[in-house]
Design a protein around this motif. Structure first.
Motif, PDB file in Angstrom:
ATOM      1  N   ARG A 297     -43.004 -26.725-120.090  1.00 38.68           N
ATOM      2  CA  ARG A 297     -44.068 -25.809-120.520  1.00 38.68           C
ATOM      3  C   ARG A 297     -43.757 -25.210-121.902  1.00 38.68           C
ATOM      4  O   ARG A 297     -44.617 -25.152-122.778  1.00 38.68           O
ATOM      5  N   ARG A 298     -42.516 -24.803-122.114  1.00 38.65           N
ATOM      6  CA  ARG A 298     -42.134 -24.201-123.405  1.00 38.65           C
ATOM      7  C   ARG A 298     -42.229 -25.224-124.532  1.00 38.65           C
ATOM      8  O   ARG A 298     -42.657 -24.894-125.645  1.00 38.65           O
TER       9      ARG A 298
ATOM     10  N   GLU B 144     -40.353 -25.605-116.366  1.00 38.07           N
ATOM     11  CA  GLU B 144     -40.485 -24.461-117.274  1.00 38.07           C
ATOM     12  C   GLU B 144     -40.122 -24.862-118.700  1.00 38.07           C
ATOM     13  O   GLU B 144     -40.762 -24.437-119.668  1.00 38.07           O
ATOM     14  N   ARG B 145     -39.078 -25.665-118.830  1.00 41.15           N
ATOM     15  CA  ARG B 145     -38.719 -26.170-120.164  1.00 41.15           C
ATOM     16  C   ARG B 145     -39.843 -27.057-120.708  1.00 41.15           C
ATOM     17  O   ARG B 145     -40.159 -27.014-121.904  1.00 41.15           O
TER      18      ARG B 145
ATOM     19  N   VAL C 227     -48.107 -28.183-115.083  1.00 41.01           N
ATOM     20  CA  VAL C 227     -47.828 -27.936-116.501  1.00 41.01           C
ATOM     21  C   VAL C 227     -48.768 -28.765-117.369  1.00 41.01           C
ATOM     22  O   VAL C 227     -49.370 -28.272-118.329  1.00 41.01           O
TER      23      VAL C 227
END
Length: 362
Positions: free
Chosen positions: A113-114, A110-111, A138
């Motif tokens: 992706r950000r 998730e990090r 991702v």
């Protein structure tokens, strides 16, 4: 309060240097400086310094639709693997007027992706990713995005982005050939995570090298991560299942250090009881005790190759797929011929002359 210094324009620099303003633009850009007479470049640079000229990068970006920024994403910025790689990337890109922005995913999808979203929003011209997973959802989101992508040290299974890699099959083969040449037959592998190309490819290299040496079905223990602690746990499991093992091929140097810890916990010595090899030749691997025999590739060259590949892609040039760097085996003190006493049960050191258990050098 001091009065604000007036902004010096490129036309003022051109007038003071006695050249056309387009010549000033070319002379001050690393990407085009070679097209200008060196004497004129020197005159323009001296004039710009004297007048206090600063390029307006924001205006240039609006005009050219290029930010002259490249994003570099790594899985762990604290890793000793990346400083030399980053040096090769930055040096090559700076020569062409690019700034490198570095971000750390901490191996968190998730990090990741950000970070990619933020870099693309800031209009980086390209991305170099050391953070790819083997099956990477991702990465799939950005492969067809506006910024060309080059992978480094890792690749994914899609093959849609070129990568700069160590030739891991050959590298693990070198370690296996070395151990076999010393007389080792009972060789095990502490593999890296199979979700990463480095873990999966080096495991394949171990199996292929074993088969080529006529030694099929050699034991493997998979580490949960490329860390020293994960290496200790995996090596302990390997030795529990196969106590007669006389050599361990670790998928990277941190896993190899974990093997040292597992051997020490059993009262076994390296290389007296068990030889160990690593991969990467990280800084300080010559200072542990015993110094680690490992597979080396040139980290700075890897970074420079990735930067050159990305520059070509950003220029719209066709690129010829992955680049494999040739590894070499660095022989140090962690490997030796196997002991004559190979029937131990893992409860203590075998008889005979032994080195003391491995410890960190001071």
């Amino acid at each position: 309060m001091a009065a604000k210094r007036p902004t010096v324009t490129i036309k003022e620099v051109a007038e003071a240097a006695g050249v056309h303003f387009s010549t000033v633009s070319r002379a001050l850009s690393p990407a085009t400086r070679a097209r200008v007479n060196p004497a004129i470049v020197a005159r323009v640079e001296e004039t710009a310094r004297r007048l206090g000229y600063r390029a307006n990068t924001a205006a240039s970006s609006l005009r050219t639709r290029r930010s002259h920024m490249v994003g570099l994403v790594v899985p762990d910025l604290a890793s000793l693997l990346f400083p030399a790689i980053l040096n090769g990337i930055e040096h090559t890109l700076q020569e062409q007027g690019y700034l490198t922005i570095v971000a750390d995913t901490a191996n968190d999808p998730e990090r990741h992706r950000r970070i990619l979203s933020a870099m693309v929003e800031r209009q980086v011209d390209g991305l170099i990713l050391a953070s790819a997973m083997l099956h990477d959802a991702v990465l799939d989101e950005w492969l067809d995005g506006p910024a060309p992508i080059v992978l480094i040290n890792r690749t994914d299974d899609s093959g849609r982005a070129p990568a700069v890699l160590s030739d891991d099959l050959r590298g693990i083969g070198l370690a296996m050939e070395h151990l076999a040449g010393l007389g080792h037959v009972r060789i095990g592998h502490v593999a890296g995570p199979q979700t990463l190309s480095t873990g999966a490819t080096r495991r394949r290299g171990f199996a292929a090298a074993g088969a080529a040496l006529g030694r099929r079905a050699l034991p493997v223990a998979e580490a949960a991560s490329f860390s020293r602690e994960a290496g200790r746990l995996a090596c302990a499991a390997l030795l529990d299942a196969h106590p007669a093992t006389t050599a361990v091929v670790a998928a990277n140097d941190l896993l190899a250090l974990g093997c040292y810890d597992a051997l020490t916990a059993r009262g076994l010595a390296c290389p007296g009881d068990v030889s160990v090899t690593g991969y990467n030749d990280l800084p300080l691997m010559d200072l542990v005790d015993p110094p680690l025999t490992t597979v080396r590739f040139r980290h700075r060259d890897m970074g420079a190759e990735a930067a050159r590949l990305l520059l070509a892609r950003m220029a719209g040039q066709e690129t010829a797929g992955d680049v494999l760097l040739r590894p070499e085996l660095v022989l140090r003190g962690s490997t030796a011929p196997p002991s004559a006493a190979v029937g131990r049960g893992g409860a203590g050191p075998a008889a005979g002359g032994r080195r003391s258990p491995p410890r960190a050098r001071r």
